[in-house]
Each structure stands twice: as C-alpha cells, then as structure tokens.
Enzyme design. Structure first.
Site, PDB file in Angstrom:
ATOM      1  N   THR A  16       0.813  -1.225   0.000  1.00 16.96           N
ATOM      2  CA  THR A  16       0.000   0.000   0.000  1.00 16.96           C
ATOM      3  C   THR A  16       0.838   1.263   0.000  1.00 16.96           C
ATOM      4  OG1 THR A  16      -1.828  -1.073   1.126  1.00 16.96           O
ATOM      5  CG2 THR A  16      -1.709   1.287   1.381  1.00 16.96           C
ATOM      6  N   SER A  61       1.408  -7.594  -1.325  1.00 18.68           N
ATOM      7  CA  SER A  61       2.071  -8.661  -0.562  1.00 18.68           C
ATOM      8  C   SER A  61       1.257  -9.951  -0.502  1.00 18.68           C
ATOM      9  CB  SER A  61       2.450  -8.184   0.841  1.00 18.68           C
ATOM     10  OG  SER A  61       1.341  -8.199   1.694  1.00 18.68           O
ATOM     11  N   SER A  62       0.009  -9.926  -0.939  1.00 15.27           N
ATOM     12  CA  SER A  62      -0.747 -11.183  -1.037  1.00 15.27           C
ATOM     13  C   SER A  62      -0.114 -12.097  -2.088  1.00 15.27           C
ATOM     14  CB  SER A  62      -2.191 -10.909  -1.435  1.00 15.27           C
ATOM     15  OG  SER A  62      -2.730  -9.933  -0.606  1.00 15.27           O
ATOM     16  N   THR A  92       1.407  -4.904   4.084  1.00 16.64           N
ATOM     17  CA  THR A  92       1.215  -5.357   5.467  1.00 16.64           C
ATOM     18  C   THR A  92       0.578  -6.746   5.556  1.00 16.64           C
ATOM     19  OG1 THR A  92      -0.923  -4.246   5.554  1.00 16.64           O
ATOM     20  CG2 THR A  92       0.970  -3.018   6.365  1.00 16.64           C
ATOM     21  N   ASP A  93      -0.154  -7.153   4.503  1.00 19.01           N
ATOM     22  CA  ASP A  93      -0.942  -8.392   4.613  1.00 19.01           C
ATOM     23  C   ASP A  93      -0.104  -9.614   4.978  1.00 19.01           C
ATOM     24  OD1 ASP A  93      -3.202  -6.960   4.099  1.00 19.01           O
ATOM     25  OD2 ASP A  93      -3.414  -7.595   2.016  1.00 19.01           O
ATOM     26  N   THR A 169       2.295 -10.146  14.493  1.00 23.05           N
ATOM     27  CA  THR A 169       1.061 -10.535  13.824  1.00 23.05           C
ATOM     28  C   THR A 169       0.353  -9.268  13.364  1.00 23.05           C
ATOM     29  OG1 THR A 169       0.800 -12.499  15.188  1.00 23.05           O
ATOM     30  CG2 THR A 169      -1.214 -11.616  14.255  1.00 23.05           C
ATOM     31  N   ARG A 249      -4.101 -25.514  14.685  1.00 18.29           N
ATOM     32  CA  ARG A 249      -4.519 -24.392  15.551  1.00 18.29           C
ATOM     33  C   ARG A 249      -5.629 -24.903  16.466  1.00 18.29           C
ATOM     34  NH1 ARG A 249      -6.312 -19.596  13.258  1.00 18.29           N
ATOM     35  NH2 ARG A 249      -5.329 -18.477  14.949  1.00 18.29           N
ATOM     36  N   GLN A 281      -5.243 -21.049  19.011  1.00 24.21           N
ATOM     37  CA  GLN A 281      -6.034 -20.068  18.249  1.00 24.21           C
ATOM     38  C   GLN A 281      -6.084 -18.721  18.972  1.00 24.21           C
ATOM     39  OE1 GLN A 281      -9.944 -21.675  17.300  1.00 24.21           O
ATOM     40  NE2 GLN A 281      -9.065 -23.556  16.509  1.00 24.21           N
ATOM     41  N   CYS A 282      -5.722 -18.724  20.263  1.00 24.12           N
ATOM     42  CA  CYS A 282      -5.723 -17.460  21.011  1.00 24.12           C
ATOM     43  C   CYS A 282      -4.614 -16.571  20.466  1.00 24.12           C
ATOM     44  CB  CYS A 282      -5.465 -17.700  22.493  1.00 24.12           C
ATOM     45  SG  CYS A 282      -6.720 -18.697  23.275  1.00 24.12           S
TER      46      CYS A 282
HETATM   47  N1  ASP Z   1      -2.816  -5.489   0.194  1.00 26.16           N
HETATM   48  C1  ASP Z   1      -1.737  -4.670   0.650  1.00 26.16           C
HETATM   49  C2  ASP Z   1      -0.476  -5.513   0.680  1.00 26.16           C
HETATM   50  O1  ASP Z   1      -0.312  -6.303   1.562  1.00 26.16           O
HETATM   51  C3  ASP Z   1      -2.042  -4.136   2.016  1.00 26.16           C
HETATM   52  C4  ASP Z   1      -0.969  -3.259   2.638  1.00 26.16           C
HETATM   53  O2  ASP Z   1       0.106  -3.022   2.150  1.00 26.16           O
HETATM   54  O3  ASP Z   1      -1.248  -2.730   3.730  1.00 26.16           O
HETATM   55  O4  ASP Z   1       0.338  -5.388  -0.201  1.00 26.16           O
END
Ligand code: ASP
Length: 355
Positions: A16, A61-62, A92-93, A169, A249, A281-282
């Site tokens: 992002t 990042s997905s 971030t993902d 996480t 988990r 899972q916690c």
């Molecule tokens: N979908 C974005 C990624 O992980 C989300 C992000 O960067 O916050 O690349």
C-alpha cells in the site's frame, strides 16, 4: 554523500505504501519507486545515506511466496558487507510471514533487517507511510558504542514500535497500529526519542558470518479446529502424500475435541514423518498440552507443542526445517527449540507446589 558502508539499502517490494488508484477500477495497485519518492521530498533530509533496490514489478504482498523470500535473501546476502542495515518496504498483509521466514533464512544475522509499509498510500495526506519509512531508515543505521547494530535482527517497524519479526502478527486491517507482538515485549519505542529494550534484543555472534539459506519446503498446511469438524474432510487433507507438516490451531492452551478419529489420523500422520505442531487459536498465551486431558491426548498421538509461537513463525519455520532436514526427530527437536527468538519454551504450566 555517505560512503556505502555507512548507508542503508532500501528494498522496495510493493504494498500500500507505494500504491495508487487504478483510474478505471478505483482499486489500489502497486506503482514504482518514483511515485513513492515524489511523494516524500523529505527523503533528502534523512541523515543516514541510503540506496534503493526496487522490484521491477512491485507487488501486493498477497502475491508474496517463498521464491520472493529467496530473492530477498539473495539481495541481502549480495549487499551484506556493503550496507549497515536493510529496510524492506512491503505490504502489510503478509509482512509477518516474510519477517518470520527471513529470521530463519538469515542465520546469525548481525545487521538490522527492518520491514515496514503503511496502511494509507504515501500520496495521501494522512499517510502513515512517511513516518514509518523515515524512522525505519534511521533505525537501520543506528549502532552502539562498539559499532554494532542496535537491532541486529529481522524486525517490523510500524506506528512507533519496533517488533521482533517472528513474534509479530497483523492485528488490525484499518488502524495505523497494524502490528503487535502479543507474546513478546517491544524491542524499541520510537517516541520523541528512541527507547531501546536491550535485554529483549537478540545478541548474535558478531565475529561470525551471516549464513544465508534459500531453500524452503512449502508442503505444509495450517488447519484450525472448530466444533463440528468433519472426519472425511480432515482425512483427505492429512492423507495428501506431499504433506510434510501440519500447524494445528487448537483451542485455548492446546486442546482438541476428543474424537478418536482425529487422534488416530494425527497419530498416523506423525508415524509417517509428518510433524504436527500444536499452536493456540488465542492471539496471546501458550500451548501446554499436559494441562487438560483434551490436550494430553494430542501429545500422546505424537503432536508437539508450538509453545507461544505465532502461526506465521510456526509455518515458515516448518518450511525452513523441512528444506534442511529429512529426519523427523531432528525437525521436532528444532521446532521445540528457539532458533531465532521465535518461541519461549521455558515457562512451566504447573503451579509451583505441584512441581
Ligand atoms: N494489500 C496490501 C499488501 O499487503 C495491504 C498493505 O500493504 O497494507 O500489499
């Protein structure tokens, strides 16, 4: 201009932070580094010198996978002696997966590798990206009195906190405070000043070289228990011949339903060399399989404890160990040992007077 040995290498993978809107669909898509640079003119005031390595096609990042992690290991290894630290701009993902994987793949790391990104693109007025980017570069360049890196480990910097990468996480999809380490203290707080918590930071052997590992075996499955889970579905999953490891988990402190079929399937899996690791899972706390009978039965079936591991760390650690070893006992032994600060195995669940 700083000499390269006093510089940080900024590796731009996407996410992002560097995204812009597709004019047709309105959806965010990754743009190249020039977009990012044009939106942060302040970058020229950053005290530490830095060079940029950008992925030719920045990615969301997905789309990150083990080949991207191997590529990052290559980039860091090739530039290891030239730079004092590395900042990876990343979505971030899956950032916590990448941070965890790199913590195992870069053995005896003596320099900072800081992953950061943002929740709002850098071109937006309220972006969190500028602060994350600027502070990460500064953190990656800091050394102590003996000239060693202040944070010689793989970490995530986000929203004023330096976190151990393989403990982190993603906790929030909307707030700037996107990450935390629920089972480990922060390594540093970045307020008006930096407050380092030195006793929580890894101390590598600075006299020894970093050892890169590029191979991973991703034949792993993460499977989460839920009331009503069906035997036929689980059987298909566990019977897959390629399967090497299972991250199970479980509930609470490591408990599972007492279905004989489940225990038998897990037992069969461990007997054919599949390492089954029990994590909770916690979001916070640890697995203690001897606490309740429902957990004890898993232990009896050969399932090992993942202690206080995150799902990201347990998954990437299994991938790493299965690429290096083919001996299940060795893999189980190392899963129960902290190799990069990812678990704490030392806390007993028994009340003091029971011990
Ligand atoms: N979908 C974005 C990624 O992980 C989300 C992000 O960067 O916050 O690349």
């Amino acid at each position: 201009m700083a000499q390269s040995e006093n510089k940080v290498l900024l590796i731009y993978t996407g996410g992002t932070i560097g995204m812009g809107r597709n004019p047709l669909t309105g959806a965010l898509e990754p743009l190249d580094f020039n977009h990012l640079k044009d939106n942060v003119p302040e970058m020229k005031y950053i005290k530490a010198g830095f060079d940029v390595y950008q992925f030719t096609n920045p990615i969301d990042s997905s789309d990150i996978d083990p080949s991207t992690w191997a590529r990052l290991v290559d980039i860091i290894t090739e530039n290891y002696d030239t730079y004092m630290g590395f900042v990876i701009l990343h979505g971030t993902d899956t950032m916590a997966y990448t941070a965890s994987a790199l913590s195992f793949m870069l053995e005896n790391l003596t320099k900072p590798v800081i992953l950061t990104g943002s929740q709002l693109p850098i071109g937006q007025l309220r972006t969190d990206g500028k602060e994350n980017l600027v502070t990460s570069i500064e953190l990656a360049s800091l050394t102590d009195d003996s000239g060693h890196a202040m944070i010689p480990e793989v970490c995530i910097y986000f929203s004023g906190k330096v976190l151990r990468g393989n403990r982190a996480t993603k906790q929030n999809a909307d707030e700037f405070n996107a990450f935390d380490t629920f089972n480990y203290p922060h390594l540093c707080e970045a307020g008006v000043n930096f407050t380092f918590h030195a006793h929580h930071i890894l101390k590598p052997d600075f006299t020894k070289p970093m050892i890169p590992h590029k191979e991973l075996n991703p034949n792993i499955i993460v499977f989460s228990l839920f009331p009503g889970i069906q035997e036929s579905v689980v059987r298909h999953l566990i019977d897959a011949p390629e399967l090497r490891g299972i991250i199970l988990r479980s509930y609470g402190s490591g408990n599972a339903p007492q279905y004989p079929w489940l225990i038998n399937l897990l037992k069969k899996a461990t007997e054919r060399g599949v390492c089954v690791v029990n994590i909770s899972q916690c979001i916070s706390g640890r697995v203690e399989m001897g606490r309740y009978n429902t957990g004890y039965q898993l232990k009896d079936a050969g399932v090992i404890s993942g202690y206080d591991s995150t799902v990201e760390a347990a998954t990437t650690k299994l991938m790493y160990l299965y690429a290096r070893y083919d001996n299940i006992q060795k893999i189980q032994e190392l899963m129960n040992t902290s190799i990069a600060g990812e678990i704490n195995t030392s806390i007993s669940y028994l009340p003091e007077d029971d011990q």
